[in-house]
Design an enzyme around this catalytic site. Sequence first.
Site, PDB file in Angstrom:
ATOM      1  N   ASN A   1       0.658  -1.423   0.001  1.00  0.00           N
ATOM      2  CA  ASN A   1      -0.124   0.083   0.221  1.00  0.00           C
ATOM      3  C   ASN A   1       1.014   1.145   0.039  1.00  0.00           C
ATOM      4  O   ASN A   1       1.813   1.624   1.155  1.00  0.00           O
ATOM      5  CB  ASN A   1      -0.577   0.151   1.134  1.00  0.00           C
TER       6      ASN A   1
ATOM      7  N   LYS B   1       0.279   4.379  -0.129  1.00  0.00           N
ATOM      8  CA  LYS B   1       0.085   4.938   0.288  1.00  0.00           C
ATOM      9  C   LYS B   1      -0.497   6.216  -0.652  1.00  0.00           C
ATOM     10  O   LYS B   1      -0.217   7.167  -1.804  1.00  0.00           O
ATOM     11  CB  LYS B   1       0.322   5.764   1.903  1.00  0.00           C
TER      12      LYS B   1
ATOM     13  N   HIS C   1      -9.373   0.772   4.948  1.00  0.00           N
ATOM     14  CA  HIS C   1      -8.031   1.372   5.777  1.00  0.00           C
ATOM     15  C   HIS C   1      -8.200   1.995   6.697  1.00  0.00           C
ATOM     16  O   HIS C   1      -9.135   2.798   6.591  1.00  0.00           O
ATOM     17  CB  HIS C   1      -6.909   1.789   4.635  1.00  0.00           C
TER      18      HIS C   1
ATOM     19  N   GLU D   1      -7.087   3.995   7.579  1.00  0.00           N
ATOM     20  CA  GLU D   1      -6.459   5.371   7.528  1.00  0.00           C
ATOM     21  C   GLU D   1      -7.908   6.296   7.240  1.00  0.00           C
ATOM     22  O   GLU D   1      -7.935   7.409   7.174  1.00  0.00           O
ATOM     23  CB  GLU D   1      -5.116   6.143   6.650  1.00  0.00           C
TER      24      GLU D   1
ATOM     25  N   GLU E   1      -4.953  -5.166  10.858  1.00  0.00           N
ATOM     26  CA  GLU E   1      -4.276  -4.466  10.783  1.00  0.00           C
ATOM     27  C   GLU E   1      -4.563  -3.762  12.244  1.00  0.00           C
ATOM     28  O   GLU E   1      -5.573  -2.718  11.860  1.00  0.00           O
ATOM     29  CB  GLU E   1      -3.649  -3.542   9.667  1.00  0.00           C
TER      30      GLU E   1
ATOM     31  N   GLY F   1       2.624   2.075  10.954  1.00  0.00           N
ATOM     32  CA  GLY F   1       2.880   3.162  10.318  1.00  0.00           C
ATOM     33  C   GLY F   1       3.618   3.428  11.537  1.00  0.00           C
ATOM     34  O   GLY F   1       4.818   4.158  12.041  1.00  0.00           O
TER      35      GLY F   1
ATOM     36  N   SER G   1       3.785  -2.576   9.962  1.00  0.00           N
ATOM     37  CA  SER G   1       5.135  -1.858  10.630  1.00  0.00           C
ATOM     38  C   SER G   1       5.414  -3.625   9.921  1.00  0.00           C
ATOM     39  O   SER G   1       6.674  -3.815  10.613  1.00  0.00           O
ATOM     40  CB  SER G   1       5.429  -1.937  12.045  1.00  0.00           C
TER      41      SER G   1
HETATM   42  C1  PEP Z   1      -0.611   0.012   5.664  1.00  0.00           C
HETATM   43  O1  PEP Z   1      -0.575   0.767   5.462  1.00  0.00           O
HETATM   44  O2  PEP Z   1      -1.714  -0.920   6.050  1.00  0.00           O
HETATM   45  C2  PEP Z   1       0.057  -0.250   6.634  1.00  0.00           C
HETATM   46  C3  PEP Z   1       0.000  -1.576   7.432  1.00  0.00           C
HETATM   47  O3  PEP Z   1       1.510   0.409   6.727  1.00  0.00           O
HETATM   48  P1  PEP Z   1       3.087   0.233   7.691  1.00  0.00           P
HETATM   49  O4  PEP Z   1       3.480  -1.301   7.125  1.00  0.00           O
HETATM   50  O5  PEP Z   1       4.278   1.182   6.867  1.00  0.00           O
HETATM   51  O6  PEP Z   1       2.752  -0.159   8.875  1.00  0.00           O
END
Ligand code: PEP
Length: 251
Positions: free
Chosen positions: A9, A11, A95, A97, A167, A173, A213
Amino acid sequence: MRKPFIAGNWKMNKTAEEAAGLAGKIKENVGNFEEVDILICPPYTSLLAAGQAVKDSLIELGAQNMHWENSGAFTGEVSPQMVKESGCKFVIAGHSERRKYFSETNQEVNKKIKAAISAGLLPIVCIGETLEQREQKKEREVVEKQLKEGFDSLPEEDLGKITVAYEPVWAIGTGKTASGEQAEEMHSFIREWFKNAYSSQTAEKLRLLYGGSVKPGNIKELISKENIDGALVGGASLKADDFTEIVKNSA
Ligand code: PEP
């Protein structure tokens, strides 16, 4: 046996030119890698360029979001057909976010899942609890509600077109990863939910990704767990070498 699946992803990162560069490097590294399904999700405006760059490879293209309507007065939105036309096979729905910054609800996620399937897209549905909810020991309750409302009246035959990404919001992040045990505990809970809501047969086929992460150094432990079938990767998917290593370490 569920095939490992690694999705990146990107973003709101990478202009069209940058996206073509990154996608091209990923193609060079793992464009013919058959052991893992690989997906990249650039921003809308970079989809065509990234799609061109991974043409004639096994790497699939996905969008990060879409509206559920086919057309209309929805300024700033993009329809399922538009996403499809841009070369996408997949689309991310819900997601964290989007839920946090754009107040996306489970009901909207439900509409997006159904609209994606109607348009011939394969949804990756994101669920997960916040740190506060985990500290209050409400993670199962939150995830269960997201599943119940997000998958409301979704027919069993459509479940084969879906991937679910667990997630935990506190791990996205932040550099904090859920431990293999923490992640597996939730993945197993999620698969149980699908067994009860649908059937064991359907639930066993469903791919469940972990996100939060994920890095080259932690993917092996995560994917070694029975119910973790891959990862949705944010930050590390922006570096061709890291993403490549994550893919290879998942095989
Ligand atoms: C994500 O954007 O779904 C995500 C898991 O980000 P990150 O790997 O940066 O934590």
